[in-house]
Design a protein around this motif. Sequence first.
Motif, PDB file in Angstrom:
ATOM      1  N   ALA A   1      44.487  36.761  47.119  1.00  0.00           N
ATOM      2  CA  ALA A   1      44.847  37.209  48.875  1.00  0.00           C
ATOM      3  C   ALA A   1      43.615  37.771  49.068  1.00  0.00           C
ATOM      4  CB  ALA A   1      45.770  37.952  48.995  1.00  0.00           C
ATOM      5  N   SER A   2      42.652  37.677  48.232  1.00  0.00           N
ATOM      6  CA  SER A   2      41.193  38.244  48.927  1.00  0.00           C
ATOM      7  C   SER A   2      40.276  40.129  48.358  1.00  0.00           C
ATOM      8  CB  SER A   2      40.731  38.985  50.960  1.00  0.00           C
ATOM      9  OG  SER A   2      42.060  39.825  51.222  1.00  0.00           O
ATOM     10  N   LEU A   3      39.668  40.630  48.130  1.00  0.00           N
ATOM     11  CA  LEU A   3      39.376  41.630  47.260  1.00  0.00           C
ATOM     12  C   LEU A   3      38.860  42.364  48.582  1.00  0.00           C
ATOM     13  CD1 LEU A   3      38.717  40.270  44.378  1.00  0.00           C
ATOM     14  CD2 LEU A   3      40.288  41.376  44.210  1.00  0.00           C
ATOM     15  N   TYR A   4      38.455  43.457  47.831  1.00  0.00           N
ATOM     16  CA  TYR A   4      37.811  44.798  48.624  1.00  0.00           C
ATOM     17  C   TYR A   4      36.241  44.297  49.547  1.00  0.00           C
ATOM     18  CZ  TYR A   4      40.889  48.181  46.789  1.00  0.00           C
ATOM     19  OH  TYR A   4      42.631  48.723  46.504  1.00  0.00           O
ATOM     20  N   ASP A   5      35.477  43.642  49.440  1.00  0.00           N
ATOM     21  CA  ASP A   5      34.128  43.587  48.845  1.00  0.00           C
ATOM     22  C   ASP A   5      33.291  42.363  48.175  1.00  0.00           C
ATOM     23  OD1 ASP A   5      32.873  45.249  47.329  1.00  0.00           O
ATOM     24  OD2 ASP A   5      32.907  46.507  48.904  1.00  0.00           O
ATOM     25  N   GLY A   6      32.031  42.322  48.956  1.00  0.00           N
ATOM     26  CA  GLY A   6      31.272  41.301  47.976  1.00  0.00           C
ATOM     27  C   GLY A   6      30.762  41.666  46.162  1.00  0.00           C
ATOM     28  N   GLY A   7      30.782  43.052  46.349  1.00  0.00           N
ATOM     29  CA  GLY A   7      30.563  44.483  45.106  1.00  0.00           C
ATOM     30  C   GLY A   7      31.359  44.480  44.443  1.00  0.00           C
TER      31      GLY A   7
ATOM     32  N   TYR B   1      34.545  45.405  54.769  1.00  0.00           N
ATOM     33  CA  TYR B   1      33.643  43.937  54.730  1.00  0.00           C
ATOM     34  C   TYR B   1      35.330  43.314  53.753  1.00  0.00           C
ATOM     35  CZ  TYR B   1      29.621  45.169  56.824  1.00  0.00           C
ATOM     36  OH  TYR B   1      28.489  44.775  57.486  1.00  0.00           O
ATOM     37  N   LEU B   2      34.715  42.213  52.694  1.00  0.00           N
ATOM     38  CA  LEU B   2      35.809  41.257  53.256  1.00  0.00           C
ATOM     39  C   LEU B   2      35.473  40.832  51.344  1.00  0.00           C
ATOM     40  CD1 LEU B   2      38.439  39.880  52.853  1.00  0.00           C
ATOM     41  CD2 LEU B   2      36.613  38.197  54.167  1.00  0.00           C
TER      42      LEU B   2
ATOM     43  N   GLN C   1      42.677  43.189  52.087  1.00  0.00           N
ATOM     44  CA  GLN C   1      41.480  42.933  53.195  1.00  0.00           C
ATOM     45  C   GLN C   1      42.266  42.511  53.676  1.00  0.00           C
ATOM     46  OE1 GLN C   1      40.155  45.781  53.822  1.00  0.00           O
ATOM     47  NE2 GLN C   1      38.022  46.363  52.855  1.00  0.00           N
ATOM     48  N   GLY C   2      43.581  42.958  54.498  1.00  0.00           N
ATOM     49  CA  GLY C   2      44.352  41.839  54.961  1.00  0.00           C
ATOM     50  C   GLY C   2      43.935  41.376  56.291  1.00  0.00           C
TER      51      GLY C   2
ATOM     52  N   THR D   1      47.945  35.446  54.798  1.00  0.00           N
ATOM     53  CA  THR D   1      47.618  35.290  53.318  1.00  0.00           C
ATOM     54  C   THR D   1      47.450  34.203  52.996  1.00  0.00           C
ATOM     55  OG1 THR D   1      48.371  37.430  53.670  1.00  0.00           O
ATOM     56  CG2 THR D   1      47.553  36.562  51.263  1.00  0.00           C
ATOM     57  N   PHE D   2      48.313  33.222  52.818  1.00  0.00           N
ATOM     58  CA  PHE D   2      48.263  32.033  52.334  1.00  0.00           C
ATOM     59  C   PHE D   2      47.654  30.548  52.613  1.00  0.00           C
ATOM     60  CE2 PHE D   2      50.364  27.264  52.325  1.00  0.00           C
ATOM     61  CZ  PHE D   2      50.443  27.265  50.547  1.00  0.00           C
TER      62      PHE D   2
END
Length: 450
Positions: A131-137, A276-277, A331-332, A113-114
Amino acid sequence: MAFIANTPDDVRVMLAAIGLDSLDQLFDMIPPEYRLQRPLEIPPALCELELTSHLGSLVDQNMGADKRVCFLGGGSYDHFIPAVVDNLSARGEFYTAYTPYQPEASQGTLQATFEYQTLVTQLTGMDVSNASLYDGGSAVTEAVLMALTVSQRHGRVVIAGSVHPEYRQILSTYLANLAPELITVPTPEGRLRVEDLDEAVNDQTAAVVIQYPNFFGQLEEIEAIVERVHAKGALAIVSVDPISLGLLRRPDTYGADIVVAEGQGLGNPMAYGGPYLGMMACREAYVRKMPGRIVGQTTDRNGKRCWVLTLQTREQHIRREKATSNICTNQGLLALRSSIYLAAVGPAGLRQAAELSTRKAHYAAEQLAQIPGLSLAFDGPFFKEFVIRSAKDPSRVLEQVGRLGYHGGIALGRWDANLQDKILIAVTEKRTKAEIDGLVQAYAKALEAV
């Protein structure tokens, strides 16, 4: 988890343990008028051989990007995925890991993640990434909620009509019962006019959301737009296509405050539209208002390098009223795939993917525009997507194009009645000249057949 059916003997033992004679007694508290008084309308059970055959026939009806030449876009793209991405991300250490609730027991996940966060900051030019989110929206909405907290303005949020319609729908849903008024600035010419933005942004505007390249593939006058946004004291939230950053300027160079993206194109398959990511990066000054989690690097008591969850501003870790968001994880696995992709292709490979996509998209647009009944809907520069106007019903045209072996694009009327005659087409680096020429011929035949 594996499903293991209960045998009749199992059921009898469990009922006896709770002092009941039948399963029906479990539902005695439900009034009879609310119970289904007939058997469920489901087909009879199949044996394993019959079920396998049936499921196979259903799968054969799918026409994925591997069965038709794909020119679909609108947030999901058929980009090349190096074999190393699948091989490394499928390792058991990564594939079975869920999420690092206990940092000391998840050093591998935290390190991955880093490295993802480092790559995102290098890609966008911003100071910090989560560390990321669920999707673009959802990333767009999280950025807006973050901007409301940072700016302490709760009067208005402005979003361009050239932002993905589904992103706008998500944001509208989130803000429906909150104080800020959501203003959508129409973009009938495919791009945001700076003069229209001036009329929409006031001194109570928390943020303005722009997409660059936008939903129609067009390149907005991004520097002028951000300058006007800052002049009103609002934050500039820019949703980018990460592949485009191999060619276009990084968001930090034109003053973006918060950058979000759909990371699917970075090593993740189209996969029926998800999972997605969501990517997010911002200026360091806003880091404590950032949703989700941030992994940091430190040293252990023996002086060795290690990783920790530096910030975890979510409800599971702190009191709800202090949480920046109700997002509970990241979303690892998909973030890992994006990291492997970026590391594998490097800056030169990313630039090559962006350049090839752009050149091939422009070639496709030029060829399609020569077909009687088709024309380019918008003027101005575009990246890898463009919109064509069809003299005949786009849905019927695309149906015919599909029968000829091509996913020919997306009919935009599904989102907006004003776009009923328009089709969005995306061209990635994977498409060959022969495939593009084949698409052009398919459109010509489809228009004659409709």
